[in-house]
Design an enzyme around this catalytic site. Structure first.
Site: not given
Lengths: 137, 156
Positions: B56, B60, B117
Site C-alpha cells: 500500500e 501510494n 482507486r
C-alpha cells in the site's frame, strides 16, 4: 498472473490467480471488462480462491466490476475469499452490496436458482431457461 | 518492559533498498521486506499483513508521489527489527507530498478516480500494523513509517 474465464449460461466466472496489486490490477480490470462485453454475459462471479496476495487494489477491481454488472442488470458474487482477503474487503464495506459464496460452483447454483425463481415469478409463459443442470451440491 | 526486552531492543538488524518508482517494483518491495524479516520466523498472517502494508505504501508513492510512476526517481524502503520482534519499515519518496495528511488517511478518501482507486490504502495499513506514522511536505516527499511487534513468544 493470468486470469482464466469460464462461461456457464449467462454467467461469466472469473478465475483470478497470483498476486493482485496496483500494478496487476490495471491489466486484470481490462481483461475482465473486455471478456464480459465480448461474451455478452449478464452475471459475474469473481473467484479469488487461487489468489495468493491482494492489497486495496483488489477493492477497486471488485467495485468497478460491480458497477459494470449492475449497468447490465446482472448480479455479482465474490467466491473463494480467504480470511485475510475478507478483512480487506470488509474494511471497504463491499459486503453490504455484494454477496459472497464459498466457491464458484456454489455461486453458479445460487445465481441459477435465483434467475429461475425470477422467471417463474415474472412470467408464467417465459420458460426459456431450458434444462437447468443441477450440478450436485 | 522487562530487562530482557530492553536488552533485546538494543540488538537491531537493518537494511535499506532504493528502487525505481514504478508499479512493477511494488511486488519487489513487499517480497524484499518479507525476505528480510524471515529470520524472525513470523507467522503466515503476520507476513501477509506486513506485505500488504508495504504494498500500500509503495503504491501510494508511485501513484500519488510520482503521478503514476517514474523511472528516473526512486522509492526507498528501509527496515529494521530488534530481537524483541518489533519491526519498523520506512517507505520514503521524494515526490509530490501530501497537503492534508489527516484527509489522506480518511477511509475512502482518494484523489484518483473512484472507479480505480478505493481510497483504502492508509486504512488497510492501519488495520494491519500497530502504528502508522505519516510525515510529508508538499513538493518534497512523503515518509511512511510502519511499526508492528510480532508475536514471537513461541520462538527461541
Amino acid at each position: 498472473m493470468r486470469t482464466e474465464f469460464e462461461i456457464t449460461d449467462n454467467i461469466l466466472i472469473v478465475k483470478l490467480s497470483g498476486e493482485i496489486d496496483h500494478h496487476e490490477a490495471a491489466e486484470i480490470r481490462n481483461e475482465i471488462d473486455s471478456t464480459y462485453s465480448v461474451f455478452g454475459s449478464k452475471h459475474m462471479i469473481l473467484d479469488f480462491s487461487q489468489v495468493s496476495f491482494v492489497d486495496s487494489s483488489g477493492i477497486g477491481v471488485v467495485m468497478g466490476r460491480y458497477n459494470k454488472v449492475k449497468e447490465k442488470g446482472g448480479s455479482i458474487l465474490i467466491a473463494g475469499c480467504s480470511e485475510y482477503l475478507r478483512t480487506i474487503l470488509f474494511l471497504s464495506g463491499i459486503f453490504t452490496i455484494i454477496e459472497e459464496s464459498a466457491s464458484a460452483e456454489e455461486g453458479i447454483l445460487l445465481l441459477k436458482q435465483r434467475s429461475v425463481a425470477e422467471k417463474e415469478g415474472e412470467e408464467e409463459t417465459g420458460k426459456t431457461a431450458g434444462d437447468e443442470k443441477d450440478g450436485g451440491k | 518492559m522487562t530487562e530482557r526486552q530492553k536488552e533485546a531492543q538494543k540488538k537491531m538488524n537493518q537494511m535499506k533498498v532504493e528502487f525505481a518508482a514504478i508499479s512493477e517494483n511494488e511486488a519487489f518491495a513487499r517480497l524484499t521486506a518479507a525476505a528480510f524479516l524471515s529470520r524472525l520466523d513470523p507467522t503466515v498472517d503476520e507476513l501477509t499483513e506486513i506485505k500488504t502494508a508495504v504494498s500500500e505504501a509503495v503504491s501510494n508513492a508511485v501513484i500519488h508521489g510520482y503521478g503514476g510512476g517514474s523511472l528516473e526517481q526512486s522509492v526507498v524502503l528501509s527496515c529494521e527489527y530488534d530481537e524483541g520482534g518489533t519491526v519498523k519499515l520506512i517507505i520514503e519518496d521524494g515526490g509530490a507530498g501530501i497537503s492534508d495528511i489527516e484527509q489522506a488517511r480518511r477511509p475512502l478518501f482518494t484523489t484518483g478516480s473512484p472507479e480505480e482507486r478505493s481510497g483504502m490504502g492508509f486504512t488497510v495499513m492501519e488495520s494491519f500494523m500497530d502504528r502508522v506514522l505519516v510525515e510529508s511536505e508538499e513538493g518534497k516527499g512523503t515518509r511512511v513509517t510502519l511499526i508492528k511487534t510480532l508475536d514471537i513468544s513461541y520462538g527461541a
